[in-house]
Write a protein that holds these residues in place. Structure first.
Motif, PDB file in Angstrom:
ATOM      1  N   LYS A 184      16.708  -8.592   0.502  1.00  0.00           N
ATOM      2  CA  LYS A 184      17.136  -9.161  -0.778  1.00  0.00           C
ATOM      3  C   LYS A 184      16.849  -8.226  -1.944  1.00  0.00           C
ATOM      4  CE  LYS A 184      18.217 -13.062   1.181  1.00  0.00           C
ATOM      5  NZ  LYS A 184      19.565 -13.523   1.332  1.00  0.00           N
ATOM      6  N   GLY A 185      15.976  -7.271  -1.718  1.00  0.00           N
ATOM      7  CA  GLY A 185      15.625  -6.338  -2.784  1.00  0.00           C
ATOM      8  C   GLY A 185      14.519  -5.408  -2.312  1.00  0.00           C
ATOM      9  N   ARG A 186      14.221  -4.426  -3.097  1.00  0.00           N
ATOM     10  CA  ARG A 186      13.205  -3.439  -2.743  1.00  0.00           C
ATOM     11  C   ARG A 186      11.830  -3.873  -3.205  1.00  0.00           C
ATOM     12  NH1 ARG A 186      16.643   1.814  -4.693  1.00  0.00           N
ATOM     13  NH2 ARG A 186      18.162   1.732  -3.009  1.00  0.00           N
ATOM     14  N   ALA A 187      10.832  -3.407  -2.476  1.00  0.00           N
ATOM     15  CA  ALA A 187       9.439  -3.586  -2.878  1.00  0.00           C
ATOM     16  C   ALA A 187       8.842  -2.193  -3.046  1.00  0.00           C
ATOM     17  CB  ALA A 187       8.667  -4.380  -1.835  1.00  0.00           C
ATOM     18  N   TYR A 188       7.946  -2.066  -4.003  1.00  0.00           N
ATOM     19  CA  TYR A 188       7.369  -0.776  -4.362  1.00  0.00           C
ATOM     20  C   TYR A 188       5.849  -0.803  -4.262  1.00  0.00           C
ATOM     21  CZ  TYR A 188      12.004  -0.009  -6.281  1.00  0.00           C
ATOM     22  OH  TYR A 188      13.362   0.113  -6.433  1.00  0.00           O
ATOM     23  N   ARG A 195       0.828  -1.192   0.000  1.00  0.00           N
ATOM     24  CA  ARG A 195       0.000   0.000   0.000  1.00  0.00           C
ATOM     25  C   ARG A 195       0.877   1.262   0.000  1.00  0.00           C
ATOM     26  NH1 ARG A 195      -3.514  -0.433   5.109  1.00  0.00           N
ATOM     27  NH2 ARG A 195      -1.417  -0.606   5.945  1.00  0.00           N
ATOM     28  N   TYR A 196       0.331   2.354  -0.452  1.00  0.00           N
ATOM     29  CA  TYR A 196       1.086   3.606  -0.536  1.00  0.00           C
ATOM     30  C   TYR A 196       1.565   4.065   0.837  1.00  0.00           C
ATOM     31  CZ  TYR A 196       2.517   8.292  -1.761  1.00  0.00           C
ATOM     32  OH  TYR A 196       3.254   9.431  -1.923  1.00  0.00           O
ATOM     33  N   ASP A 254       8.422   4.814   1.837  1.00  0.00           N
ATOM     34  CA  ASP A 254       9.288   5.834   2.423  1.00  0.00           C
ATOM     35  C   ASP A 254       9.502   6.941   1.383  1.00  0.00           C
ATOM     36  OD1 ASP A 254      11.216   4.994   0.610  1.00  0.00           O
ATOM     37  OD2 ASP A 254      12.458   3.993   2.114  1.00  0.00           O
ATOM     38  N   PRO A 255      10.250   7.998   1.707  1.00  0.00           N
ATOM     39  CA  PRO A 255      10.442   9.093   0.744  1.00  0.00           C
ATOM     40  C   PRO A 255      11.119   8.657  -0.560  1.00  0.00           C
ATOM     41  CG  PRO A 255      10.982   9.850   2.941  1.00  0.00           C
ATOM     42  CD  PRO A 255      10.772   8.353   3.038  1.00  0.00           C
ATOM     43  N   GLN A 256      11.833   7.538  -0.567  1.00  0.00           N
ATOM     44  CA  GLN A 256      12.471   7.042  -1.792  1.00  0.00           C
ATOM     45  C   GLN A 256      11.516   6.199  -2.638  1.00  0.00           C
ATOM     46  OE1 GLN A 256      14.160   6.649   1.312  1.00  0.00           O
ATOM     47  NE2 GLN A 256      15.243   8.558   0.932  1.00  0.00           N
ATOM     48  N   GLN A 257      10.262   6.096  -2.191  1.00  0.00           N
ATOM     49  CA  GLN A 257       9.198   5.405  -2.921  1.00  0.00           C
ATOM     50  C   GLN A 257       9.342   3.882  -2.954  1.00  0.00           C
ATOM     51  OE1 GLN A 257       6.317   7.095  -3.945  1.00  0.00           O
ATOM     52  NE2 GLN A 257       7.363   8.541  -2.620  1.00  0.00           N
ATOM     53  N   HIS A 258       9.975   3.307  -1.927  1.00  0.00           N
ATOM     54  CA  HIS A 258       9.931   1.855  -1.749  1.00  0.00           C
ATOM     55  C   HIS A 258       9.513   1.569  -0.315  1.00  0.00           C
ATOM     56  CE1 HIS A 258      14.034   2.172  -0.079  1.00  0.00           C
ATOM     57  NE2 HIS A 258      14.375   2.780  -1.197  1.00  0.00           N
ATOM     58  N   VAL A 259       9.234   0.319  -0.010  1.00  0.00           N
ATOM     59  CA  VAL A 259       8.709  -0.035   1.308  1.00  0.00           C
ATOM     60  C   VAL A 259       9.691   0.389   2.402  1.00  0.00           C
ATOM     61  CG1 VAL A 259       8.030  -1.942   2.815  1.00  0.00           C
ATOM     62  CG2 VAL A 259       7.287  -1.928   0.446  1.00  0.00           C
ATOM     63  N   LEU A 260       9.177   1.098   3.384  1.00  0.00           N
ATOM     64  CA  LEU A 260       9.965   1.516   4.537  1.00  0.00           C
ATOM     65  C   LEU A 260      10.492   0.274   5.248  1.00  0.00           C
ATOM     66  CD1 LEU A 260      10.772   3.907   6.411  1.00  0.00           C
ATOM     67  CD2 LEU A 260       8.618   3.518   7.607  1.00  0.00           C
ATOM     68  N   PHE A 261      11.781   0.272   5.594  1.00  0.00           N
ATOM     69  CA  PHE A 261      12.412  -0.938   6.123  1.00  0.00           C
ATOM     70  C   PHE A 261      11.698  -1.502   7.346  1.00  0.00           C
ATOM     71  CE2 PHE A 261      14.552   0.617   9.916  1.00  0.00           C
ATOM     72  CZ  PHE A 261      14.632   1.974   9.695  1.00  0.00           C
ATOM     73  N   SER A 262      11.200  -0.654   8.236  1.00  0.00           N
ATOM     74  CA  SER A 262      10.522  -1.157   9.434  1.00  0.00           C
ATOM     75  C   SER A 262       9.183  -1.813   9.120  1.00  0.00           C
ATOM     76  CB  SER A 262      10.319  -0.024  10.445  1.00  0.00           C
ATOM     77  OG  SER A 262       9.499   0.989   9.887  1.00  0.00           O
ATOM     78  N   GLN A 263       8.624  -1.525   7.957  1.00  0.00           N
ATOM     79  CA  GLN A 263       7.341  -2.105   7.571  1.00  0.00           C
ATOM     80  C   GLN A 263       7.434  -3.624   7.406  1.00  0.00           C
ATOM     81  OE1 GLN A 263       4.499  -0.297   7.418  1.00  0.00           O
ATOM     82  NE2 GLN A 263       3.472  -2.246   7.156  1.00  0.00           N
TER      83      GLN A 263
END
Length: 92
Positions: free
Chosen positions: A66-70, A12-13, A17-26
């Motif tokens: 392992k990688g970013r989620a958007y 979900r939006y 985070d400000p870089q437009q990928h899932v915030l690490f703590s999420q």
């Protein structure tokens, strides 16, 4: 197959985070969702567990990124029991 169970999750939006990928703590919330859905799938419901005098507490959490989620990505949150001891258990 390493994990037989997974729960699908659409990012979900509000989880960005400000870089437009899932915030690490999420990701810790995703782990909790995986645990909740896994126990539901095996018929071990949290309210019944507490009523029987058993409760669980998070005492350790680890995450290897392992990688970013958007936004709007469909993730599969894989969950399994890694270890069952006398007074504790580990979910992976």
């Amino acid at each position: 197959m390493k994990y037989k169970f997974y729960h699908p999750l659409r990012v979900r939006y509000v989880e960005m985070d400000p870089q437009q990928h899932v915030l690490f703590s999420q990701y810790l919330n995703y782990f909790d969702l995986g645990l909740t859905e896994y126990t539901r799938a095996i018929g071990y419901f949290y309210p019944e567990m507490v009523a029987s005098g058993v409760d669980m507490f998070y005492v350790k959490a680890e995450c290897d990124y392992k990688g970013r989620a958007y936004f709007d990505d469909l993730l599969h949150v894989h969950t399994r029991i890694g270890h069952i001891g006398n007074t504790s258990f580990t979910f992976e």
